[in-house]
Design an enzyme around this catalytic site. Structure first.
Site, PDB file in Angstrom:
ATOM      1  N   ALA A  13       0.834  -1.201   0.000  1.00  0.00           N
ATOM      2  CA  ALA A  13       0.000   0.000   0.000  1.00  0.00           C
ATOM      3  C   ALA A  13       0.869   1.251   0.000  1.00  0.00           C
ATOM      4  O   ALA A  13       0.630   2.209   0.720  1.00  0.00           O
ATOM      5  CB  ALA A  13      -0.943  -0.014   1.202  1.00  0.00           C
ATOM      6  N   ALA A  49      10.553   9.541  -0.105  1.00  0.00           N
ATOM      7  CA  ALA A  49      11.020  10.205  -1.321  1.00  0.00           C
ATOM      8  C   ALA A  49      10.966  11.716  -1.120  1.00  0.00           C
ATOM      9  O   ALA A  49       9.981  12.255  -0.627  1.00  0.00           O
ATOM     10  CB  ALA A  49      10.184   9.780  -2.514  1.00  0.00           C
ATOM     11  N   GLY A  51      12.808  14.350  -3.468  1.00  0.00           N
ATOM     12  CA  GLY A  51      13.061  15.307  -4.540  1.00  0.00           C
ATOM     13  C   GLY A  51      11.911  15.658  -5.456  1.00  0.00           C
ATOM     14  O   GLY A  51      11.639  16.825  -5.712  1.00  0.00           O
ATOM     15  N   GLY A  52      11.200  14.663  -5.985  1.00  0.00           N
ATOM     16  CA  GLY A  52      10.119  15.005  -6.887  1.00  0.00           C
ATOM     17  C   GLY A  52       9.747  13.896  -7.848  1.00  0.00           C
ATOM     18  O   GLY A  52      10.273  12.785  -7.771  1.00  0.00           O
ATOM     19  N   PHE A 117      16.560  18.019 -12.409  1.00  0.00           N
ATOM     20  CA  PHE A 117      16.998  16.794 -11.746  1.00  0.00           C
ATOM     21  C   PHE A 117      18.087  16.147 -12.577  1.00  0.00           C
ATOM     22  O   PHE A 117      18.226  16.421 -13.771  1.00  0.00           O
ATOM     23  CB  PHE A 117      15.807  15.833 -11.574  1.00  0.00           C
ATOM     24  CG  PHE A 117      15.565  15.432 -10.135  1.00  0.00           C
ATOM     25  CD1 PHE A 117      15.272  16.387  -9.183  1.00  0.00           C
ATOM     26  CD2 PHE A 117      15.629  14.095  -9.744  1.00  0.00           C
ATOM     27  CE1 PHE A 117      15.046  16.024  -7.855  1.00  0.00           C
ATOM     28  CE2 PHE A 117      15.408  13.720  -8.421  1.00  0.00           C
ATOM     29  CZ  PHE A 117      15.121  14.681  -7.474  1.00  0.00           C
ATOM     30  N   ASP A 212      10.124  -8.575  -0.465  1.00  0.00           N
ATOM     31  CA  ASP A 212       9.262  -9.755  -0.269  1.00  0.00           C
ATOM     32  C   ASP A 212       8.453 -10.126  -1.511  1.00  0.00           C
ATOM     33  O   ASP A 212       8.320 -11.303  -1.849  1.00  0.00           O
ATOM     34  CB  ASP A 212       8.269  -9.518   0.876  1.00  0.00           C
ATOM     35  CG  ASP A 212       8.949  -9.102   2.161  1.00  0.00           C
ATOM     36  OD1 ASP A 212      10.152  -9.370   2.310  1.00  0.00           O
ATOM     37  OD2 ASP A 212       8.265  -8.505   3.014  1.00  0.00           O
ATOM     38  N   GLU A 246      18.569  14.663  -4.578  1.00  0.00           N
ATOM     39  CA  GLU A 246      19.176  15.233  -5.772  1.00  0.00           C
ATOM     40  C   GLU A 246      18.702  16.669  -5.976  1.00  0.00           C
ATOM     41  O   GLU A 246      19.354  17.468  -6.645  1.00  0.00           O
ATOM     42  CB  GLU A 246      18.755  14.377  -6.970  1.00  0.00           C
ATOM     43  CG  GLU A 246      19.600  14.546  -8.185  1.00  0.00           C
ATOM     44  CD  GLU A 246      19.443  13.350  -9.099  1.00  0.00           C
ATOM     45  OE1 GLU A 246      20.138  12.344  -8.863  1.00  0.00           O
ATOM     46  OE2 GLU A 246      18.613  13.394 -10.012  1.00  0.00           O
ATOM     47  N   HIS A 355      20.315   2.628  -3.153  1.00  0.00           N
ATOM     48  CA  HIS A 355      19.117   3.452  -3.165  1.00  0.00           C
ATOM     49  C   HIS A 355      17.922   2.797  -3.854  1.00  0.00           C
ATOM     50  O   HIS A 355      16.799   2.915  -3.409  1.00  0.00           O
ATOM     51  CB  HIS A 355      19.475   4.756  -3.871  1.00  0.00           C
ATOM     52  CG  HIS A 355      18.391   5.790  -3.863  1.00  0.00           C
ATOM     53  ND1 HIS A 355      17.822   6.238  -2.700  1.00  0.00           N
ATOM     54  CD2 HIS A 355      17.792   6.479  -4.866  1.00  0.00           C
ATOM     55  CE1 HIS A 355      16.910   7.168  -2.988  1.00  0.00           C
ATOM     56  NE2 HIS A 355      16.857   7.312  -4.299  1.00  0.00           N
ATOM     57  N   SER A 395      10.635   7.425 -10.692  1.00  0.00           N
ATOM     58  CA  SER A 395       9.984   6.262 -10.074  1.00  0.00           C
ATOM     59  C   SER A 395       8.712   6.607  -9.306  1.00  0.00           C
ATOM     60  O   SER A 395       7.808   5.776  -9.244  1.00  0.00           O
ATOM     61  CB  SER A 395      10.947   5.480  -9.199  1.00  0.00           C
ATOM     62  OG  SER A 395      11.739   6.344  -8.477  1.00  0.00           O
TER      63      SER A 395
HETATM   64  C1  LIG Z   1      15.041   8.028   0.538  1.00  0.00           C
HETATM   65  C2  LIG Z   1      14.415   7.843  -0.817  1.00  0.00           C
HETATM   66  C3  LIG Z   1      14.151   8.948  -1.613  1.00  0.00           C
HETATM   67  C4  LIG Z   1      13.560   8.799  -2.864  1.00  0.00           C
HETATM   68  N1  LIG Z   1      13.296   9.906  -3.605  1.00  0.00           N
HETATM   69  C5  LIG Z   1      12.667   9.768  -4.791  1.00  0.00           C
HETATM   70  C6  LIG Z   1      12.310  10.909  -5.557  1.00  0.00           C
HETATM   71  O1  LIG Z   1      12.552  12.044  -5.169  1.00  0.00           O
HETATM   72  N2  LIG Z   1      11.680  10.719  -6.739  1.00  0.00           N
HETATM   73  C7  LIG Z   1      11.360   9.475  -7.194  1.00  0.00           C
HETATM   74  O2  LIG Z   1      10.760   9.378  -8.251  1.00  0.00           O
HETATM   75  N3  LIG Z   1      11.684   8.386  -6.479  1.00  0.00           N
HETATM   76  C8  LIG Z   1      12.327   8.498  -5.286  1.00  0.00           C
HETATM   77  N4  LIG Z   1      12.652   7.375  -4.579  1.00  0.00           N
HETATM   78  C9  LIG Z   1      12.203   6.068  -5.061  1.00  0.00           C
HETATM   79  C10 LIG Z   1      10.721   5.900  -4.796  1.00  0.00           C
HETATM   80  O3  LIG Z   1      10.379   6.545  -3.602  1.00  0.00           O
HETATM   81  C11 LIG Z   1      10.329   4.442  -4.665  1.00  0.00           C
HETATM   82  O4  LIG Z   1      10.792   3.729  -5.752  1.00  0.00           O
HETATM   83  C12 LIG Z   1       8.821   4.293  -4.605  1.00  0.00           C
HETATM   84  O5  LIG Z   1       8.281   5.125  -3.624  1.00  0.00           O
HETATM   85  C13 LIG Z   1       8.410   2.869  -4.363  1.00  0.00           C
HETATM   86  O6  LIG Z   1       7.019   2.807  -4.153  1.00  0.00           O
HETATM   87  P1  LIG Z   1       6.268   1.420  -4.105  1.00  0.00           P
HETATM   88  O7  LIG Z   1       4.827   1.725  -4.010  1.00  0.00           O
HETATM   89  O8  LIG Z   1       6.735   0.562  -5.203  1.00  0.00           O
HETATM   90  O9  LIG Z   1       6.783   0.739  -2.752  1.00  0.00           O
HETATM   91  P2  LIG Z   1       6.767   1.213  -1.220  1.00  0.00           P
HETATM   92  O10 LIG Z   1       6.323   2.602  -1.016  1.00  0.00           O
HETATM   93  O11 LIG Z   1       8.083   0.815  -0.673  1.00  0.00           O
HETATM   94  O12 LIG Z   1       5.639   0.321  -0.594  1.00  0.00           O
HETATM   95  C14 LIG Z   1       5.747  -1.061  -0.487  1.00  0.00           C
HETATM   96  C15 LIG Z   1       4.497  -1.582   0.168  1.00  0.00           C
HETATM   97  O13 LIG Z   1       4.503  -2.991   0.143  1.00  0.00           O
HETATM   98  C16 LIG Z   1       4.183  -3.491   1.411  1.00  0.00           C
HETATM   99  N5  LIG Z   1       4.813  -4.797   1.573  1.00  0.00           N
HETATM  100  C17 LIG Z   1       6.093  -5.130   1.314  1.00  0.00           C
HETATM  101  N6  LIG Z   1       6.294  -6.424   1.607  1.00  0.00           N
HETATM  102  C18 LIG Z   1       5.115  -6.916   2.048  1.00  0.00           C
HETATM  103  C19 LIG Z   1       4.680  -8.183   2.506  1.00  0.00           C
HETATM  104  N7  LIG Z   1       5.505  -9.234   2.600  1.00  0.00           N
HETATM  105  N8  LIG Z   1       3.398  -8.323   2.883  1.00  0.00           N
HETATM  106  C20 LIG Z   1       2.538  -7.269   2.841  1.00  0.00           C
HETATM  107  N9  LIG Z   1       2.911  -6.058   2.421  1.00  0.00           N
HETATM  108  C21 LIG Z   1       4.174  -5.881   2.026  1.00  0.00           C
HETATM  109  C22 LIG Z   1       4.662  -2.450   2.369  1.00  0.00           C
HETATM  110  O14 LIG Z   1       3.976  -2.545   3.580  1.00  0.00           O
HETATM  111  C23 LIG Z   1       4.327  -1.177   1.619  1.00  0.00           C
HETATM  112  O15 LIG Z   1       2.991  -0.823   1.834  1.00  0.00           O
HETATM  113  C24 LIG Z   1      13.252   7.511  -3.337  1.00  0.00           C
HETATM  114  C25 LIG Z   1      13.529   6.409  -2.551  1.00  0.00           C
HETATM  115  C26 LIG Z   1      14.109   6.554  -1.306  1.00  0.00           C
HETATM  116  C27 LIG Z   1      14.422   5.347  -0.503  1.00  0.00           C
END
Ligand SMILES: Cc1cc2nc3c(=O)[nH]c(=O)nc-3n(C[C@H](O)[C@H](O)[C@H](O)COP(=O)(O)OP(=O)(O)OC[C@H]3O[C@@H](n4cnc5c(N)ncnc54)[C@H](O)[C@@H]3O)c2cc1C
Ligand code: SF4
Lengths: 583, 259
Positions: A13, A49, A51-52, A117, A212, A246, A355, A395
């Site tokens: 989520a 996240a 930056g943007g 960026f 996972d 960034e 990262h 991303s």
């Molecule tokens: C510090 C940081 C800064 C960033 N800055 C930027 C930025 O400025 N711009 C940009 O575009 N990207 C940025 N990124 C990358 C970007 O934030 C991530 O790639 C993106 O938010 C990932 O989103 P997601 O929905 O795929 O996963 P997540 O937001 O990581 O969510 C994963 C979800 O899966 C659930 N989950 C995981 N495993 C299980 C399990 N076994 N059972 C049940 N639930 C589970 C978790 O509970 C969570 O709800 C940044 C990343 C980091 C770490």
């Protein structure tokens, strides 16, 4: 065992999972949605996240330019049909969450503002000061609360997919507050579990980013694609790994070595002036910047810090307090609190930090996996738009664009998939229950979760880091096989049912061990250097052999098999990556 | 990096075996720059696998790790040992049932969050070519501080009303209602008033202000509640004079989407 029947089960989520859930609910309010997450949605790592999020906004920009930046940034390993599809939808999805209330920073005329960026030729990164992901996540989560069909299962830890009869038929999950294993019998499943940075010791990724969902898909027979590509961000705080966005460099920050010299000019990113200048120097792509640090370190030109080892300086003093407080208040506070350095008056020590995982679950057709009824989106998925090096700010947008598409696609295809097979579902559920019971009963052996995790961290960092060689990778592959074997003897010390984090950490370690192995083996086989994957023994890009995605397939207790698949090229033929210049 | 020995007294509660919470003491060798969360993780990894607590981002933004440290609720990832004595007492947030150890039950808050309708109720679709509302920086500033809440619930831990009256929506939920009310793109204030201005809402707040003091994100829920009180009072009277008056977006008011 309780069986929960649903049309769509979404695991995760964060930005991607919430986007998917809302898309399903909007499309057909009669579909039952189960949204599972191992943490409360607002704890998902999207919140970190800073930056943007990228999407064409300015008149002088174009979809083609966003496409070009993304494809060259990814060193031509991106599937170009997917990138075209992505850049076109990016601005629409960013506008959608504007209407949902995202507090984007604004220009004087009230339009959403965009900032430069790394690797982007024109400003196209929408931002909410330096807490963009946080605001996107909360906007999505709060928006999702108006849809009664989204039934949340917060703090449910998914253990396995139910794959039977050539189709995904649900997912197993532990309700953490009771310790009970439950069966989600689902016509369609969307994985949105995020990345796997925690495989490495020094990372910007939160504790939950243990890969996972990738591991679940992998165990269910879906290949993991391009796992050798792990992004190092060039500017993490030493010690904690906390990210200096960034955006710091986007706003004009510079990187200097111990002589106060802007060393990036020595690595094909110069000349240094005029500055700021897009796609040059500090606004080059992340892979090249992190690699430049490594070379500076080899040359002894990094700064030796007594407490933190080798660092360089990110200098933002010339930006002035007013701009820093308006656009970068969060990172100013983070650097001050965690390092005792105020970027207004002093340069900030930084070093590269793990990262982002470019690799992930193999997608066919944007959001569909090869397993019928199984979809994925977000960082866990490899579409692939990121190729061998993701451009910063692509991303968050990826989560919105593909999260939405995964939801729509699942909703659209449910009708043709029909009911799940109860007998098969029950059988698989029983197998999962048995595996969990075995883990609970396993006798004490001296192997511990923290011990194996530490050794995995050591070998991944030493053997599969920014620069790799055949020898270093061979060692890591051997170590990982060993650790996989030893993991089978890890015993739980906590045998209780309620909120057992000893159990959850053991399961997360299992995911990480499996994923680390795919990274090491995919990296071994790729005897070239491309994007974030750099081999000291094969320094050149080799399009003849390796203009291909790697696919790692699960083999139980043996090492993964590595196969290849062509990259989709539509309009951009591989060329040299050119940065700097343009004075 | 110097090493320092601290004594960590952690409140434990294992519902399957404990009849009530008890403190357990751990001796933890710490690095100078550590936070309380690092010390807890040291315990988890080296001394006691059975200790349970929530955490994820370690950068003060996911809101998972708030707990009561030496009497005050704070994010344990930002509770620096350098600011604390050698004996540190850690308890779960107050005013919530304990699920286990430092983990509290959040069901009530999650329901209250939903009850304040924390989403944009749009006036009309923006007629701009890019499909976004225009919003001035001034309009943004009206609500942005209240959008900074990370749902850490430190404020609930010190809120006297929430402790006494479980129907009270509480500081963060009310701040969030105000966040949307104050957003130029939103016209949902009337819809939110069911909860916000009813007896479980703002009138319960005695304006102690403890919530704003402990908030790690300077959200100032007390100010949000105060501003909502004033706005609701005004509405109450104007409703008497002019029934059916629109709450927001009337003539002369800044309305999103039109500029
Ligand atoms: C510090 C940081 C800064 C960033 N800055 C930027 C930025 O400025 N711009 C940009 O575009 N990207 C940025 N990124 C990358 C970007 O934030 C991530 O790639 C993106 O938010 C990932 O989103 P997601 O929905 O795929 O996963 P997540 O937001 O990581 O969510 C994963 C979800 O899966 C659930 N989950 C995981 N495993 C299980 C399990 N076994 N059972 C049940 N639930 C589970 C978790 O509970 C969570 O709800 C940044 C990343 C980091 C770490
Ligand atoms: S208002 Fe402040 S203290 Fe309360 S939950 Fe939000 S961030 Fe935490």
């Amino acid at each position: 065992m309780e069986v929960i029947e649903t049309d769509v089960a979404i695991v995760g989520a964060g930005g991607a999972g919430l986007s998917a859930a809302i898309a399903v609910a909007e499309r057909d309010p009669n579909l039952k949605i189960a949204l599972l997450s191992k943490v409360y949605p607002m704890r998902s790592h999207t919140c970190a996240a800073e930056g943007g999020a990228a999407g064409v906004a300015k008149d002088e920009d174009s979809l083609d330019k966003h496409f070009d930046d993304t494809v060259s940034g990814g060193d031509w390993l991106c599937d170009q049909d997917a990138v075209e599809w992505f850049v076109e939808r990016a601005p629409k999805e960013l506008a959608r969450i504007e209407r949902w209330g995202c507090p984007w920073s604004r220009d004087a005329d009230g339009k959403v503002a965009v900032r430069p960026f790394g690797g982007m030729k024109i400003e196209r990164t929408w931002y909410a000061a330096d807490k963009t992901g946080f605001h996107i996540l909360h906007t999505l989560f709060q928006t999702s609360l108006q849809f009664p069909s989204i039934k949340r299962y917060d703090e449910y830890y998914s253990t396995d997919l139910i794959a039977a009869d050539g189709r995904c038929q649900g997912v197993m999950a532990i309700e953490m507050r009771s310790g009970q294993l439950k069966t989600f019998a689902a016509k369609t499943v969307i994985i949105a579990t995020g990345g796997a940075g925690r495989v490495f010791p020094f990372t910007t990724n939160g504790a939950i980013k243990t890969g996972d969902g990738m591991a679940m898909a992998y165990r269910a027979g879906v290949p993991l694609k391009d796992m050798e590509f792990v992004q190092y961000h060039p500017t993490g705080l030493p010690g904690t790994g906390i990210l200096m966005t960034e955006g710091c460099r986007g706003e004009g920050g510079i990187l200097v070595n111990k002589d106060g010299y802007r060393y990036l000019q020595d690595y094909g990113l110069g000349p240094p002036d005029p500055w700021p200048r897009k796609k040059a120097m500090e606004l080059g792509p992340r892979d090249m910047l992190s690699q430049a640090f490594w070379h500076e370190q080899q040359k002894g030109r990094t700064i030796q810090s007594a407490s933190y080892g080798d660092v360089v300086h990110l200098d933002m003093r010339h930006l002035g307090q007013a701009l820093i407080d308006e656009r970068l208040p969060f990172v100013r506070d983070l650097a001050r609190s965690y390092l005792g350095v105020d970027m207004v008056t002093d340069p900030v020590p930084v070093r590269p930090v793990v990262h982002y995982t470019m690799g992930g679950i193999h997608m066919e057709n944007l959001v569909e996996t090869p397993l019928k009824g199984l979809y994925a989106a977000g960082e866990c998925a490899c579409v692939s738009i990121n190729g061998s090096n993701r451009l910063g700010s692509n991303s968050l947008t990826e989560c919105l664009v593909f999260g939405r598409e995964a939801g729509q696609r699942a909703a659209e295809q449910i009708g043709s998939l029909g009911a799940v097979n109860d007998t098969l579902v029950k059988e698989r559920a029983e197998a999962s229950r048995q595996a969990l019971a075995d883990l609970h009963m396993r006798p004490h052996s001296g192997e511990s979760v923290s011990g194996i995790r530490r050794e995995m961290h050591d070998t991944m960092e030493s053997g599969a880091g920014i620069y790799r060689t055949a020898d270093s990778l061979a060692q890591t592959c051997t170590d990982m096989a060993n650790l996989r074997d030893r993991f089978n003897r890890v015993a739980l010390e906590d045998k209780s049912a309620v909120y057992n984090t000893d159990l959850i950490q053991a399961l997360e370690l299992q995911s990480m061990v499996e994923i680390a192995e795919t990274m090491a083996h995919s990296a071994t086989k790729r005897t070239e250097s491309r994007g974030s994957h750099q081999r000291l023994d094969f320094a050149q890009r080799d399009d003849e052999v390796f203009l291909k995605h790697s696919l790692a397939t699960y083999n139980g207790q043996a090492a993964p098999t590595i196969d290849y698949r062509d990259v989709v090229i539509t309009k951009s033929q591989p060329a040299a990556r050119v940065y700097g210049g343009d004075v | 990096m110097g090493e320092r020995q601290i004594t960590l007294e952690v409140m434990r509660y294992r519902p399957e075996t404990d009849t009530e919470p008890v403190f357990q003491t751990y001796a933890v060798p710490c690095q100078e720059e550590w936070v309380v969360l690092d010390a807890l993780n040291y315990v988890k990894d080296n001394l006691d696998r059975s200790l349970s607590f929530r955490w994820s981002c370690h950068m003060a933004v996911c809101g998972s790790c708030a707990m009561v440290v030496n009497g005050t609720p704070m994010l344990s990832c930002k509770a620096f040992l350098r600011d604390l004595p050698d004996t540190i007492q850690v308890e779960p947030l107050r005013n919530f049932p304990i699920e286990r150890d430092l983990v509290v039950v959040l069901d009530d808050f999650m329901e209250k969050l939903r009850s304040v309708k924390p989403y944009i109720v749009p006036k009309e679709a923006p007629a701009t070519p890019d499909g976004t509302f225009r919003q001035s920086t001034k309009q943004l500033k009206m609500f942005k501080p209240f959008a900074m809440c990370i749902n850490c619930l430190a404020c609930y831990s010190v809120c006297p009303q929430y402790g006494l009256n479980e129907g009270f929506a509480g500081p963060a939920a009310l701040a969030l209602a105000h966040r949307y009310n104050a957003d130029s793109r939103d016209v949902g204030r009337k819809a939110r008033e069911d909860v916000v201005a009813s007896n479980v809402g703002i009138w319960e707040c005695t304006f102690v202000g403890a919530c704003s003091e402990v908030c790690p994100k300077d959200v100032d829920p007390a100010a949000a509640i105060q501003q909502t009180k004033i706005a609701s009072t005004v509405d109450y009277f104007t409703d008497l004079i002019l029934p059916g008056r629109k709450v927001k977006g009337g003539p002369g008011k800044a309305a999103g989407g039109k500029a």
